[in-house]
Design a protein around this motif. Sequence first.
Motif, PDB file in Angstrom:
ATOM      1  N   TRP A  86      45.006   9.147  77.870  1.00 23.61           N
ATOM      2  CA  TRP A  86      45.593  10.361  78.418  1.00 23.61           C
ATOM      3  C   TRP A  86      46.047  11.301  77.308  1.00 23.61           C
ATOM      4  CZ3 TRP A  86      50.596  11.770  77.375  1.00 23.61           C
ATOM      5  CH2 TRP A  86      51.426  10.787  76.830  1.00 23.61           C
ATOM      6  N   LYS A  87      46.457  10.740  76.170  1.00 21.30           N
ATOM      7  CA  LYS A  87      46.852  11.578  75.040  1.00 21.30           C
ATOM      8  C   LYS A  87      45.669  12.368  74.509  1.00 21.30           C
ATOM      9  CE  LYS A  87      50.351   8.317  73.478  1.00 21.30           C
ATOM     10  NZ  LYS A  87      50.743   7.392  72.422  1.00 21.30           N
ATOM     11  N   VAL A  88      44.516  11.728  74.449  1.00 17.45           N
ATOM     12  CA  VAL A  88      43.301  12.382  73.969  1.00 17.45           C
ATOM     13  C   VAL A  88      42.925  13.527  74.900  1.00 17.45           C
ATOM     14  CG1 VAL A  88      40.839  12.043  73.567  1.00 17.45           C
ATOM     15  CG2 VAL A  88      42.463  10.329  72.799  1.00 17.45           C
ATOM     16  N   VAL A  89      42.962  13.283  76.198  1.00 20.89           N
ATOM     17  CA  VAL A  89      42.583  14.307  77.174  1.00 20.89           C
ATOM     18  C   VAL A  89      43.547  15.489  77.119  1.00 20.89           C
ATOM     19  CG1 VAL A  89      42.348  14.771  79.647  1.00 20.89           C
ATOM     20  CG2 VAL A  89      41.427  12.666  78.687  1.00 20.89           C
ATOM     21  N   VAL A  90      44.834  15.212  77.112  1.00 21.63           N
ATOM     22  CA  VAL A  90      45.833  16.280  77.087  1.00 21.63           C
ATOM     23  C   VAL A  90      45.731  17.099  75.805  1.00 21.63           C
ATOM     24  CG1 VAL A  90      48.316  16.735  76.975  1.00 21.63           C
ATOM     25  CG2 VAL A  90      47.423  15.142  78.652  1.00 21.63           C
ATOM     26  N   LEU A  91      45.565  16.429  74.683  1.00 26.12           N
ATOM     27  CA  LEU A  91      45.470  17.136  73.401  1.00 26.12           C
ATOM     28  C   LEU A  91      44.231  18.019  73.352  1.00 26.12           C
ATOM     29  CD1 LEU A  91      46.997  17.346  70.735  1.00 26.12           C
ATOM     30  CD2 LEU A  91      45.576  15.512  69.857  1.00 26.12           C
ATOM     31  N   ASN A  92      43.093  17.506  73.797  1.00 28.99           N
ATOM     32  CA  ASN A  92      41.870  18.298  73.767  1.00 28.99           C
ATOM     33  C   ASN A  92      41.911  19.463  74.743  1.00 28.99           C
ATOM     34  OD1 ASN A  92      40.389  17.079  71.693  1.00 28.99           O
ATOM     35  ND2 ASN A  92      39.828  15.397  73.040  1.00 28.99           N
ATOM     36  N   ILE A  93      42.456  19.255  75.928  1.00 27.86           N
ATOM     37  CA  ILE A  93      42.574  20.362  76.890  1.00 27.86           C
ATOM     38  C   ILE A  93      43.537  21.418  76.375  1.00 27.86           C
ATOM     39  CG2 ILE A  93      43.441  20.956  79.194  1.00 27.86           C
ATOM     40  CD1 ILE A  93      42.188  18.409  80.219  1.00 27.86           C
ATOM     41  N   ALA A  94      44.622  20.992  75.749  1.00 17.69           N
ATOM     42  CA  ALA A  94      45.579  21.955  75.201  1.00 17.69           C
ATOM     43  C   ALA A  94      44.940  22.827  74.127  1.00 17.69           C
ATOM     44  CB  ALA A  94      46.789  21.213  74.635  1.00 17.69           C
ATOM     45  N   PHE A  95      44.214  22.215  73.202  1.00 21.09           N
ATOM     46  CA  PHE A  95      43.562  23.005  72.161  1.00 21.09           C
ATOM     47  C   PHE A  95      42.447  23.878  72.722  1.00 21.09           C
ATOM     48  CE2 PHE A  95      45.543  20.111  69.050  1.00 21.09           C
ATOM     49  CZ  PHE A  95      46.051  21.066  68.184  1.00 21.09           C
ATOM     50  N   LEU A  96      41.733  23.397  73.749  1.00 20.39           N
ATOM     51  CA  LEU A  96      40.693  24.207  74.369  1.00 20.39           C
ATOM     52  C   LEU A  96      41.297  25.451  75.019  1.00 20.39           C
ATOM     53  CD1 LEU A  96      37.771  24.645  75.343  1.00 20.39           C
ATOM     54  CD2 LEU A  96      38.366  23.287  77.348  1.00 20.39           C
ATOM     55  N   LEU A  97      42.372  25.272  75.771  1.00 23.14           N
ATOM     56  CA  LEU A  97      43.000  26.406  76.434  1.00 23.14           C
ATOM     57  C   LEU A  97      43.628  27.376  75.437  1.00 23.14           C
ATOM     58  CD1 LEU A  97      44.587  24.646  79.531  1.00 23.14           C
ATOM     59  CD2 LEU A  97      42.505  26.024  79.426  1.00 23.14           C
ATOM     60  N   MET A  98      44.204  26.850  74.352  1.00 23.61           N
ATOM     61  CA  MET A  98      44.730  27.742  73.312  1.00 23.61           C
ATOM     62  C   MET A  98      43.601  28.527  72.660  1.00 23.61           C
ATOM     63  SD  MET A  98      47.885  25.804  71.426  1.00 23.61           S
ATOM     64  CE  MET A  98      47.041  24.294  71.042  1.00 23.61           C
ATOM     65  N   GLY A  99      42.469  27.886  72.449  1.00 25.33           N
ATOM     66  CA  GLY A  99      41.317  28.570  71.873  1.00 25.33           C
ATOM     67  C   GLY A  99      40.793  29.669  72.779  1.00 25.33           C
ATOM     68  N   ILE A 100      40.726  29.399  74.082  1.00 21.13           N
ATOM     69  CA  ILE A 100      40.269  30.416  75.031  1.00 21.13           C
ATOM     70  C   ILE A 100      41.242  31.587  75.066  1.00 21.13           C
ATOM     71  CG2 ILE A 100      39.904  30.870  77.495  1.00 21.13           C
ATOM     72  CD1 ILE A 100      38.738  28.044  77.693  1.00 21.13           C
ATOM     73  N   GLY A 101      42.528  31.297  75.091  1.00 20.20           N
ATOM     74  CA  GLY A 101      43.525  32.375  75.070  1.00 20.20           C
ATOM     75  C   GLY A 101      43.453  33.200  73.808  1.00 20.20           C
ATOM     76  N   LEU A 102      43.305  32.549  72.678  1.00 20.30           N
ATOM     77  CA  LEU A 102      43.167  33.273  71.416  1.00 20.30           C
ATOM     78  C   LEU A 102      41.889  34.099  71.391  1.00 20.30           C
ATOM     79  CD1 LEU A 102      44.466  33.707  68.639  1.00 20.30           C
ATOM     80  CD2 LEU A 102      43.135  31.770  67.821  1.00 20.30           C
ATOM     81  N   GLY A 103      40.819  33.566  71.971  1.00 21.15           N
ATOM     82  CA  GLY A 103      39.560  34.297  72.034  1.00 21.15           C
ATOM     83  C   GLY A 103      39.684  35.561  72.863  1.00 21.15           C
TER      84      GLY A 103
ATOM     85  N   PHE B 260      42.457  37.231  73.397  1.00 25.19           N
ATOM     86  CA  PHE B 260      43.326  38.135  72.651  1.00 25.19           C
ATOM     87  C   PHE B 260      42.570  38.844  71.533  1.00 25.19           C
ATOM     88  CE2 PHE B 260      46.379  38.756  69.121  1.00 25.19           C
ATOM     89  CZ  PHE B 260      47.168  39.732  69.719  1.00 25.19           C
ATOM     90  N   ILE B 261      41.788  38.097  70.764  1.00 25.94           N
ATOM     91  CA  ILE B 261      41.024  38.701  69.670  1.00 25.94           C
ATOM     92  C   ILE B 261      39.968  39.648  70.216  1.00 25.94           C
ATOM     93  CG2 ILE B 261      39.396  38.189  67.804  1.00 25.94           C
ATOM     94  CD1 ILE B 261      41.022  35.668  67.247  1.00 25.94           C
ATOM     95  N   ALA B 262      39.335  39.275  71.336  1.00 25.84           N
ATOM     96  CA  ALA B 262      38.337  40.160  71.943  1.00 25.84           C
ATOM     97  C   ALA B 262      38.974  41.462  72.403  1.00 25.84           C
ATOM     98  CB  ALA B 262      37.655  39.455  73.109  1.00 25.84           C
ATOM     99  N   HIS B 263      40.171  41.383  72.960  1.00 29.90           N
ATOM    100  CA  HIS B 263      40.864  42.599  73.375  1.00 29.90           C
ATOM    101  C   HIS B 263      41.200  43.476  72.172  1.00 29.90           C
ATOM    102  CE1 HIS B 263      43.320  45.262  75.760  1.00 29.90           C
ATOM    103  NE2 HIS B 263      44.337  45.080  74.927  1.00 29.90           N
ATOM    104  N   LEU B 264      41.652  42.850  71.085  1.00 29.86           N
ATOM    105  CA  LEU B 264      41.927  43.633  69.875  1.00 29.86           C
ATOM    106  C   LEU B 264      40.663  44.294  69.330  1.00 29.86           C
ATOM    107  CD1 LEU B 264      44.417  41.349  67.906  1.00 29.86           C
ATOM    108  CD2 LEU B 264      44.918  43.455  69.143  1.00 29.86           C
ATOM    109  N   LEU B 265      39.568  43.552  69.309  1.00 27.85           N
ATOM    110  CA  LEU B 265      38.310  44.113  68.823  1.00 27.85           C
ATOM    111  C   LEU B 265      37.808  45.245  69.720  1.00 27.85           C
ATOM    112  CD1 LEU B 265      36.352  40.945  67.665  1.00 27.85           C
ATOM    113  CD2 LEU B 265      37.257  42.767  66.225  1.00 27.85           C
TER     114      LEU B 265
END
Length: 115
Positions: free
Chosen positions: A53-70, A72-77
Amino acid sequence: MEEEILIPISLFAAIFGMVYLYFSTRNKERLALIEKGADASIFNIGKRAGSSWKVVVLNIAFLLMGIGLGIFIAHLLETYSALDDDAVYPAMIFLMAGLGLYVGYTQTKKALDSE
């Protein structure tokens, strides 16, 4: 038969075929190892109790942070450049989601090695 029904049926058939192939192959492989006299404990190598469960939660958290950052950067661009927003949004979302998955993989590997 209408064409619309063929897509869900094809998708279900493909998923069922892959799952069936995975489990039947795994079963045959295990039976062959048992027939050769291999120890049954080799099937549990790499499995750590309670850490999946730690692996799943950690990977989903980083995936969602990456999508959010993407996004945000797309909006700035889009706002501060002349780039086409139809190309910028998907490109940044996929790029940052991939980067998030890679960071999640490295952090998961590091977390499991420290246990």
